[in-house]
Design a protein around this motif. Sequence first.
Motif, short mmCIF file in Angstrom:
data_model
loop_
_atom_site.label_atom_id
_atom_site.label_comp_id
_atom_site.label_asym_id
_atom_site.label_seq_id
_atom_site.Cartn_x
_atom_site.Cartn_y
_atom_site.Cartn_z
N TYR A 79 13.17 -2.71 14.11
CA TYR A 79 13.67 -1.88 15.22
C TYR A 79 13.88 -0.44 14.75
N TYR A 80 13.33 0.49 15.49
CA TYR A 80 13.49 1.91 15.16
C TYR A 80 14.03 2.75 16.30
N ALA A 81 13.52 2.55 17.53
CA ALA A 81 13.79 3.58 18.54
C ALA A 81 13.65 3.05 19.97
N PHE A 124 4.35 6.39 0.81
CA PHE A 124 3.16 6.82 1.55
C PHE A 124 3.26 6.29 2.97
N GLU A 125 3.67 7.17 3.89
CA GLU A 125 3.95 6.73 5.26
C GLU A 125 2.70 6.84 6.13
N TRP A 126 1.68 6.07 5.79
CA TRP A 126 0.45 5.95 6.58
C TRP A 126 -0.09 7.34 6.98
N ALA A 127 -0.38 7.55 8.25
CA ALA A 127 -1.01 8.83 8.65
C ALA A 127 -0.10 10.03 8.40
N HIS A 131 16.75 -2.57 5.11
CA HIS A 131 16.59 -1.18 5.53
C HIS A 131 15.20 -0.68 5.13
N TRP A 132 14.55 0.04 6.06
CA TRP A 132 13.29 0.70 5.72
C TRP A 132 13.64 2.13 5.33
N THR A 133 13.61 2.46 4.10
CA THR A 133 13.08 1.78 2.95
C THR A 133 13.86 2.22 1.72
N PRO A 191 4.31 8.97 20.04
CA PRO A 191 3.59 7.85 20.65
C PRO A 191 3.84 6.51 19.99
N ARG A 192 4.23 6.51 18.72
CA ARG A 192 4.24 5.25 18.00
C ARG A 192 5.41 4.36 18.36
N ILE A 216 2.40 -11.87 9.27
CA ILE A 216 1.77 -10.61 9.67
C ILE A 216 2.84 -9.62 10.11
N ASN A 217 2.71 -8.39 9.65
CA ASN A 217 3.62 -7.34 10.06
C ASN A 217 3.10 -6.63 11.31
N GLU A 218 3.88 -6.62 12.36
CA GLU A 218 3.66 -5.81 13.55
C GLU A 218 2.26 -5.91 14.17
N PRO A 219 1.90 -7.08 14.68
CA PRO A 219 0.58 -7.20 15.32
C PRO A 219 0.35 -6.15 16.42
N HIS A 255 0.82 -1.21 0.00
CA HIS A 255 0.00 0.00 0.00
C HIS A 255 0.86 1.27 0.00
N GLN A 256 2.07 1.17 0.51
CA GLN A 256 2.91 2.35 0.61
C GLN A 256 3.62 2.70 -0.70
N VAL A 257 3.78 1.72 -1.58
CA VAL A 257 4.53 1.99 -2.81
C VAL A 257 3.76 1.75 -4.12
N HIS A 300 0.56 -9.95 5.16
CA HIS A 300 -0.33 -8.92 5.70
C HIS A 300 0.49 -7.76 6.25
N HIS A 301 0.43 -6.63 5.54
CA HIS A 301 1.13 -5.44 6.04
C HIS A 301 0.10 -4.31 6.20
N PHE A 302 -0.65 -4.40 7.27
CA PHE A 302 -1.61 -3.38 7.73
C PHE A 302 -2.94 -3.29 6.96
N THR A 314 14.02 -7.06 9.73
CA THR A 314 13.10 -6.87 8.61
C THR A 314 12.76 -5.40 8.36
N GLU A 315 13.08 -4.52 9.31
CA GLU A 315 12.97 -3.07 9.12
C GLU A 315 13.90 -2.36 10.09
N ASN A 316 14.47 -1.26 9.61
CA ASN A 316 15.26 -0.36 10.46
C ASN A 316 15.56 0.85 9.57
C1 FCB Z 1 6.83 0.40 10.56
C2 FCB Z 1 5.92 -0.11 9.45
C3 FCB Z 1 6.29 0.40 8.08
C4 FCB Z 1 6.69 1.86 8.12
C5 FCB Z 1 7.75 2.09 9.17
C6 FCB Z 1 8.26 3.50 9.23
O1 FCB Z 1 6.14 0.33 11.78
O2 FCB Z 1 5.93 -1.53 9.41
O3 FCB Z 1 5.22 0.16 7.20
O4 FCB Z 1 5.57 2.63 8.37
O5 FCB Z 1 7.23 1.72 10.43
#
Ligand code: FCB
Length: 443
Positions: free
Chosen positions: A278-280, A380-383, A373-375, A442-443, A158-161, A19-21, A114-116, A335-337
């Motif tokens: 992993y982000y933060a 389209f970064e969701w909200a 690496h994300w991305t 918050p996220r 599933i991505n990030e339940p 959905h993002q790309v 499933h990614h959201f 799978t993401e950073n």
């Molecule tokens: C993660 C999501 C991904 C993207 C990054 C920044 O939580 O899996 O789709 O939004 O954050």
Amino acid sequence: MIAGGFPENFLWGTATASHQVEGGNHGNDWWAWEQVPGHIKNGDNSDRACEHFERYASDFDLLQSLNQNAHRLSVEWSRIEPAPGEFSATALAHYRDVLQALRDRGMEPLVTLHHFTNPTWIAQAGGWDAPQTSEYFARFAARVTEELGTLARLWITINEPTVIAYQGYLRGEWPPGTRDLGAAVRVLVNLLRGHWMAYERIKSRHPELQLGLAHHLRVFDPARWFMPQDRAVAAAFNRVFNETILKSLRLGRLVFPLTRAGRASGPRQSQDFIGLNYYARELVKFNRSYRAELYGERVLPADAPRSDLNWELYPDGLYRTLRSLLRERLPILVTENGIADATDAKRPEFLLSHVAAMLRAIQSGVPVRGYFHWTCFDNFEWAEGYSAKFGLIACDPVTQERRPRPSARLYAQICRLNGLPASVELPPAPRQPAEPAGPADPR
Ligand code: FCB
């Protein structure tokens, strides 16, 4: 000084979500959500995104030229199953071509089921708050792997339940916009059940496929180490947000607080690898008025380096999280950073420090097999719409021009060397957190 140091055949790639790309995904709950003013920053929507649905071949050429040997993507449920039980031969053929295009370029695909996003018909029937959704998801997952399993060995159900439950059902900032703790817990249980059912069905037909989930794990430290209340609240956050799902999967049954939503069970050890997003880090401060958030107010250290989204940049957290995953006794894929950084001022340092943290974990015995690496492209970064720029490659949402940032070249060097450039030193051991100031994202 270190050079190389990563295992042979280590996977180096980038990650995306359909959905993002892709663009043109009008049959899912996110598209409906985007139509409501106020839901997405600047009124953006995903109509065009990166037009990757049409441009995937040239996009993969670019990633291959940047030495990436793997790629994570998701298949869009609403394209493949636009109505209950009706599978689109055209959509399946499209994803077959996409996966073949990766193989032709020597890039190993990692496919998320499933990614959201949920098809509109799933959302209308109650989404993940409805128990039958687990069953529908498992049927979809079984069908997709049946059709595409010869082209991809690595799959994420599933991505990030926890993020789905938190953002969609507790904070209500993502579809379906619910704010109800009970619903959030039920949704987590149904997502777990969906994973278990999908795992059993897929494995019984295709034991050779490797299946996992992508877990969003954060480091939660007490804002003030000397305050027992802060320590208790940080530990509770860690248990609920980071450990509940992993433990339930390890044991094959629900653990508290999921047990409050009913019963469910599955096979023990239903992951062949751990996917780690992993982000933060977040610092947690005891605050009586934060009852709905387990009495934890989340704050940022005063001097913390941060991304454009105000997420703390904390590479030691990747090391610490990877170390904590040793207990799972499973191979790990990061799978993401990544980092939202429109000017690319911080991304090169982010990349080097996080890859170094991962290397330090590997050298200490953690079985990490790949890094996505994300991305690749700003998307389209969701909200946040197009405002948050996570791409190694800038992508102009109007002209669709792709422009590699300096960090894309740095990452290409890392991929080619299978390690860090010789001039990079391993960072010192993790520091204790500093005093907090200001609210955290918050996220
Ligand atoms: C993660 C999501 C991904 C993207 C990054 C920044 O939580 O899996 O789709 O939004 O954050």
